[in-house]
Design an enzyme around this catalytic site. Structure first.
Site, PDB file in Angstrom:
ATOM      1  N   ARG A  83       0.844  -1.202   0.000  1.00 50.29           N
ATOM      2  CA  ARG A  83       0.000   0.000   0.000  1.00 50.29           C
ATOM      3  C   ARG A  83       0.872   1.241   0.000  1.00 50.29           C
ATOM      4  O   ARG A  83       1.745   1.418   0.832  1.00 50.29           O
ATOM      5  CB  ARG A  83      -0.893   0.001   1.243  1.00 50.29           C
ATOM      6  CG  ARG A  83      -1.574   1.324   1.554  1.00 50.29           C
ATOM      7  CD  ARG A  83      -2.882   1.445   0.810  1.00 50.29           C
ATOM      8  NE  ARG A  83      -3.498   2.755   1.028  1.00 50.29           N
ATOM      9  CZ  ARG A  83      -4.406   3.009   1.962  1.00 50.29           C
ATOM     10  NH1 ARG A  83      -4.815   2.054   2.760  1.00 50.29           N
ATOM     11  NH2 ARG A  83      -4.922   4.213   2.085  1.00 50.29           N
ATOM     12  N   ARG A  92      -6.342   1.441  -4.431  1.00 47.03           N
ATOM     13  CA  ARG A  92      -5.425   0.922  -3.409  1.00 47.03           C
ATOM     14  C   ARG A  92      -5.349  -0.600  -3.422  1.00 47.03           C
ATOM     15  O   ARG A  92      -6.338  -1.272  -3.709  1.00 47.03           O
ATOM     16  CB  ARG A  92      -5.793   1.439  -2.017  1.00 47.03           C
ATOM     17  CG  ARG A  92      -7.139   1.113  -1.481  1.00 47.03           C
ATOM     18  CD  ARG A  92      -8.216   2.189  -1.571  1.00 47.03           C
ATOM     19  NE  ARG A  92      -7.875   3.573  -1.642  1.00 47.03           N
ATOM     20  CZ  ARG A  92      -7.788   4.398  -0.604  1.00 47.03           C
ATOM     21  NH1 ARG A  92      -7.990   3.973   0.602  1.00 47.03           N
ATOM     22  NH2 ARG A  92      -7.515   5.656  -0.788  1.00 47.03           N
ATOM     23  N   ASP A  95      -6.743  -1.744   1.911  1.00 50.90           N
ATOM     24  CA  ASP A  95      -7.196  -0.747   2.859  1.00 50.90           C
ATOM     25  C   ASP A  95      -7.803  -1.502   4.037  1.00 50.90           C
ATOM     26  O   ASP A  95      -8.699  -2.330   3.838  1.00 50.90           O
ATOM     27  CB  ASP A  95      -8.269   0.095   2.153  1.00 50.90           C
ATOM     28  CG  ASP A  95      -8.593   1.382   2.871  1.00 50.90           C
ATOM     29  OD1 ASP A  95      -7.837   1.779   3.773  1.00 50.90           O
ATOM     30  OD2 ASP A  95      -9.621   1.990   2.520  1.00 50.90           O
ATOM     31  N   ASP A  97      -9.612  -0.732   7.586  1.00 54.49           N
ATOM     32  CA  ASP A  97     -10.172   0.324   8.434  1.00 54.49           C
ATOM     33  C   ASP A  97     -10.676  -0.267   9.739  1.00 54.49           C
ATOM     34  O   ASP A  97     -11.407  -1.264   9.730  1.00 54.49           O
ATOM     35  CB  ASP A  97     -11.359   1.001   7.729  1.00 54.49           C
ATOM     36  CG  ASP A  97     -10.935   1.859   6.558  1.00 54.49           C
ATOM     37  OD1 ASP A  97      -9.826   2.428   6.608  1.00 54.49           O
ATOM     38  OD2 ASP A  97     -11.710   1.956   5.590  1.00 54.49           O
TER      39      ASP A  97
HETATM   40  N1  ROI Z   1     -15.310   2.376  -2.956  1.00 61.82           N
HETATM   41  C1  ROI Z   1     -15.677   1.103  -2.724  1.00 61.82           C
HETATM   42  N2  ROI Z   1     -16.697   0.581  -3.410  1.00 61.82           N
HETATM   43  N3  ROI Z   1     -15.031   0.334  -1.786  1.00 61.82           N
HETATM   44  C2  ROI Z   1     -13.993   0.828  -1.067  1.00 61.82           C
HETATM   45  O1  ROI Z   1     -13.424   0.114  -0.222  1.00 61.82           O
HETATM   46  C3  ROI Z   1     -13.592   2.165  -1.283  1.00 61.82           C
HETATM   47  N4  ROI Z   1     -12.564   2.703  -0.571  1.00 61.82           N
HETATM   48  C4  ROI Z   1     -12.186   3.956  -0.761  1.00 61.82           C
HETATM   49  C5  ROI Z   1     -12.882   4.874  -1.720  1.00 61.82           C
HETATM   50  C6  ROI Z   1     -11.869   5.450  -2.694  1.00 61.82           C
HETATM   51  C7  ROI Z   1     -13.541   5.963  -0.914  1.00 61.82           C
HETATM   52  N5  ROI Z   1     -13.919   4.197  -2.476  1.00 61.82           N
HETATM   53  C8  ROI Z   1     -14.281   2.926  -2.243  1.00 61.82           C
HETATM   54  O2  ROI Z   1     -11.188   4.441  -0.053  1.00 61.82           O
END
Ligand code: ROI
Length: 158
Positions: A83, A92, A95, A97
């Site tokens: 990443r 990315r 990610d 969270d």
């Molecule tokens: N859109 C989707 N569908 N899933 C994600 O995990 C995701 N993550 C992000 C952004 C770019 C906001 N859009 C996303 O960080």
């Protein structure tokens, strides 16, 4: 022991494989037990930038790590997966969270829990509903109720 929920997302370099290896890395975190995780879901990118569809999932952990320690563990898994912190809404490889940490409400510069926007994101709420429909999100309400106000928006379970 605290129940914590993690959102996983990827849209680069083999997203499904990224999520599978991320789950394995989460299983190996110290002071932490992986309890369950959702199916994988595919969705169009939220945020307006043109980029590939995302694969998302949610995992439930039990941990004695403090929120900051948990965040550090998640960030090091992201880094191991290549990443690069680039554009704010950009594509990315991985990610991770921290969505929910027990009943805690955290509002520091680098960590906001419950994750802001969680209740508006179908790619978080639907997988969360699959594994924890009765979960009460501090300050927001029960997952089942939040889901009633959240359109699937092209989300597909895969
Ligand atoms: N859109 C989707 N569908 N899933 C994600 O995990 C995701 N993550 C992000 C952004 C770019 C906001 N859009 C996303 O960080």
């Amino acid at each position: 022991m605290v129940a914590a929920y993690i959102g996983l997302g990827s849209n680069l370099h083999g997203p499904q494989e990224q999520l599978r290896t991320a789950i394995t890395a989460i299983e190996r975190m110290p002071e932490t037990r992986l309890k369950r995780y959702s199916s994988l879901y595919q969705s169009p990118p939220m945020g307006g930038l043109q980029q590939p569809d995302y694969i998302n999932a949610v995992a439930e952990l039990e941990t004695t790590l403090e929120p900051q320690q948990l965040l550090q563990q998640l960030q090091s898994i992201e880094t191991e997966h290549g990443r690069i912190r680039g554009e704010r809404w950009g594509a990315r490889t991985l990610d991770l969270d921290l969505l929910v940490y027990g009943t805690d409400v955290i509002n520091t510069a680098d960590l906001k829990v419950p994750h802001p926007g969680l209740h508006e994101r179908s790619f978080v709420l639907y997988p969360l509903h699959e594994i924890a429909p009765d979960l009460e999100i501090p300050g927001l309400g029960r997952v089942t109720e939040l889901l009633e106000n959240c359109s699937p928006d092209g989300l597909k379970r895969i």
